[in-house]
Design an enzyme around this catalytic site. Structure first.
Site, mmCIF file in Angstrom:
data_model
loop_
_atom_site.group_PDB
_atom_site.id
_atom_site.type_symbol
_atom_site.label_atom_id
_atom_site.label_comp_id
_atom_site.label_asym_id
_atom_site.label_seq_id
_atom_site.Cartn_x
_atom_site.Cartn_y
_atom_site.Cartn_z
ATOM 1 N N ASN A 139 -26.600 -12.067 39.816
ATOM 2 C CA ASN A 139 -27.232 -13.338 40.165
ATOM 3 C C ASN A 139 -26.291 -14.433 39.684
ATOM 4 O O ASN A 139 -26.202 -14.699 38.487
ATOM 5 C CB ASN A 139 -28.599 -13.445 39.470
ATOM 6 C CG ASN A 139 -29.193 -14.829 39.631
ATOM 7 O OD1 ASN A 139 -28.825 -15.572 40.546
ATOM 8 N ND2 ASN A 139 -30.112 -15.185 38.749
ATOM 9 N N TRP A 140 -25.607 -15.053 40.633
ATOM 10 C CA TRP A 140 -24.598 -16.045 40.236
ATOM 11 C C TRP A 140 -25.189 -17.415 39.919
ATOM 12 O O TRP A 140 -24.470 -18.303 39.499
ATOM 13 C CB TRP A 140 -23.539 -16.176 41.341
ATOM 14 C CG TRP A 140 -22.597 -15.026 41.394
ATOM 15 C CD1 TRP A 140 -22.538 -13.960 40.539
ATOM 16 C CD2 TRP A 140 -21.559 -14.826 42.356
ATOM 17 N NE1 TRP A 140 -21.522 -13.111 40.911
ATOM 18 C CE2 TRP A 140 -20.909 -13.621 42.028
ATOM 19 C CE3 TRP A 140 -21.111 -15.544 43.472
ATOM 20 C CZ2 TRP A 140 -19.835 -13.122 42.763
ATOM 21 C CZ3 TRP A 140 -20.053 -15.046 44.212
ATOM 22 C CH2 TRP A 140 -19.416 -13.850 43.864
ATOM 23 N N LYS A 141 -26.466 -17.593 40.203
ATOM 24 C CA LYS A 141 -27.113 -18.896 39.964
ATOM 25 C C LYS A 141 -26.293 -19.994 40.649
ATOM 26 O O LYS A 141 -25.704 -19.761 41.693
ATOM 27 C CB LYS A 141 -27.270 -19.151 38.461
ATOM 28 C CG LYS A 141 -27.815 -17.940 37.716
ATOM 29 C CD LYS A 141 -28.257 -18.257 36.328
ATOM 30 C CE LYS A 141 -28.628 -16.970 35.617
ATOM 31 N NZ LYS A 141 -29.382 -17.178 34.417
ATOM 32 N N HIS A 148 -37.475 -15.934 40.171
ATOM 33 C CA HIS A 148 -36.667 -15.986 38.943
ATOM 34 C C HIS A 148 -37.286 -17.002 37.985
ATOM 35 O O HIS A 148 -37.815 -18.028 38.406
ATOM 36 C CB HIS A 148 -35.224 -16.386 39.289
ATOM 37 C CG HIS A 148 -34.282 -16.185 38.153
ATOM 38 N ND1 HIS A 148 -34.203 -17.076 37.100
ATOM 39 C CD2 HIS A 148 -33.408 -15.187 37.874
ATOM 40 C CE1 HIS A 148 -33.302 -16.628 36.228
ATOM 41 N NE2 HIS A 148 -32.817 -15.485 36.676
ATOM 42 N N GLU A 155 -36.064 -19.203 36.199
ATOM 43 C CA GLU A 155 -35.547 -20.581 36.332
ATOM 44 C C GLU A 155 -36.233 -21.297 37.488
ATOM 45 O O GLU A 155 -36.462 -22.502 37.437
ATOM 46 C CB GLU A 155 -34.019 -20.542 36.512
ATOM 47 C CG GLU A 155 -33.334 -20.192 35.198
ATOM 48 C CD GLU A 155 -32.007 -19.477 35.338
ATOM 49 O OE1 GLU A 155 -31.410 -19.504 36.437
ATOM 50 O OE2 GLU A 155 -31.568 -18.870 34.351
ATOM 51 N N GLU A 171 -37.428 -9.559 33.355
ATOM 52 C CA GLU A 171 -36.500 -10.461 32.688
ATOM 53 C C GLU A 171 -37.237 -11.287 31.633
ATOM 54 O O GLU A 171 -37.811 -12.341 31.955
ATOM 55 C CB GLU A 171 -35.864 -11.405 33.708
ATOM 56 C CG GLU A 171 -35.070 -10.694 34.774
ATOM 57 C CD GLU A 171 -33.951 -11.580 35.294
ATOM 58 O OE1 GLU A 171 -32.797 -11.118 35.247
ATOM 59 O OE2 GLU A 171 -34.210 -12.714 35.709
ATOM 60 N N GLY A 198 -29.644 -15.667 29.489
ATOM 61 C CA GLY A 198 -28.601 -16.642 29.172
ATOM 62 C C GLY A 198 -28.518 -16.996 27.695
ATOM 63 O O GLY A 198 -27.864 -17.965 27.323
ATOM 64 N N SER A 228 -29.110 -11.196 29.513
ATOM 65 C CA SER A 228 -27.880 -11.075 28.719
ATOM 66 C C SER A 228 -27.277 -9.673 28.740
ATOM 67 O O SER A 228 -26.732 -9.216 27.728
ATOM 68 C CB SER A 228 -28.137 -11.534 27.277
ATOM 69 O OG SER A 228 -28.519 -12.893 27.259
ATOM 70 N N GLY A 280 -26.727 -12.062 35.099
ATOM 71 C CA GLY A 280 -26.306 -13.437 35.348
ATOM 72 C C GLY A 280 -24.884 -13.658 34.856
ATOM 73 O O GLY A 280 -23.907 -13.348 35.536
ATOM 74 N N GLY A 281 -24.758 -14.171 33.636
ATOM 75 C CA GLY A 281 -23.454 -14.572 33.087
ATOM 76 C C GLY A 281 -22.352 -13.528 33.231
ATOM 77 O O GLY A 281 -21.238 -13.853 33.659
HETATM 78 C C1 PEP Z 1 -30.419 -13.762 35.289
HETATM 79 O O1 PEP Z 1 -29.947 -14.763 35.752
HETATM 80 O O2 PEP Z 1 -31.280 -13.177 35.933
HETATM 81 C C2 PEP Z 1 -29.962 -13.297 33.978
HETATM 82 C C3 PEP Z 1 -30.511 -12.225 33.470
HETATM 83 O O3 PEP Z 1 -28.971 -14.022 33.356
HETATM 84 P P1 PEP Z 1 -28.099 -13.560 32.077
HETATM 85 O O4 PEP Z 1 -27.573 -12.186 32.391
HETATM 86 O O5 PEP Z 1 -26.995 -14.573 32.002
HETATM 87 O O6 PEP Z 1 -28.990 -13.570 30.905
#
Ligand code: PEP
Length: 248
Positions: free
Chosen positions: A9-11, A95, A97, A164, A170, A208, A229-230
């Site tokens: 998930n590149w956001k 999500h 966010e 999640e 993040g 994370s 994500g990251g």
């Molecule tokens: C996400 O965006 O769904 C996520 C889990 O981000 P991260 O891996 O950066 O915590």
């Protein structure tokens, strides 16, 4: 036996050019991977370019959001037909966010899932508790409420769940493998009680995830993959997560 799925998930990251650079480096790194499904969800603006590069590869394309109407006066929104024509086969819905910053409720999430499925898009449905909810021992109550609301009047066909925990997204704070497994087991138990097909549905962990934490998480019987994500923003780290997921 559920085949692992690792999803990026590149956001709100990467221009079209950055997307192309990533994909061109990433494809050869994972070309021999057969035991893991791979999904990348870039921002809307990069979908079409990504789709062109991902044709004939073992990587599928998803979007990060969708609107629940099919077309019309909804400035700034993106319809299922638009996602399909841009080359997507999947979409991430709900999500945290989106829930936190854009006011998405379980009811809205449910409408989005219905429209996505009606149009043949696979769905990655995100659910998860806040730190306060976890500390108040309300985790499973929250997850069940999100499942019931988001999947109201829906079958599980074409659905993947991403657990999640909001406190792990993040933040660099990954849930322990035991915490992840316990939450996934509760999610599956609720689904088994309330829907057909819960045994084959994949439940991903997100929060994370890094190349270093993947193997331990994937060793858990209820963890069927990850939403990343990251650590999905760099081709080598995302490729490492994919290969580590396949070793279990
Ligand atoms: C996400 O965006 O769904 C996520 C889990 O981000 P991260 O891996 O950066 O915590």
């Amino acid at each position: 036996m559920r085949k692992p799925l690792i999803s990026a998930n590149w956001k709100m990251n990467k221009t079209i050019m950055e997307t192309e650079e990533f994909i061109n480096s990433f494809i050869p790194m994972v070309k021999d991977v057969k035991d893991v499904d791979i999904l990348i969800a870039p921002p809307f603006t990069s979908l079409s370019a990504a789709a062109g590069l991902l044709k004939q590869t073992n990587i599928t394309l998803g979007a990060q959001n969708i609107f629940y109407e099919e077309k019309g006066a909804f400035t700034g929104e993106v319809s299922p037909a638009m996602l399909l024509s841009a080359g997507c086969s999947s979409v991430i819905i709900g999500h945290s966010e989106r829930r936190q910053y854009f006011g998405e409720t379980d009811e809205i999430v449910n409408k989005k899932i219905k429209t996505a499925r009606k149009n043949g898009l696979e769905v990655v449905l995100c659910i998860g508790e806040s730190l306060k909810e976890r500390e108040e021992n309300k985790t499973f109550e929250v997850l069940e409420r999100q499942l019931a609301g988001s999947l109201k009047d829906m079958t599980l066909e074409g659905i993947t769940i991403a657990y999640e925990p909001i406190w792990a997204i993040g933040t660099g704070k990954t849930a322990t493998k035991e915490q992840a497994n316990e939450a996934h087991a509760n999610i599956r138990a609720w689904l088994k009680k309330n829907r057909e097909g819960a045994d084959t549905l994949r439940i991903l962990y997100g929060g994370s995830v890094t190349p270093e934490t993947t193997a331990a998480l994937m060793s858990q019987p209820e963890v069927d993959g990850a939403l990343v994500g990251g650590a999905s923003l760099k081709p080598d780290s995302f490729a490492q997560i994919v290969t580590n997921a396949g070793k279990q």
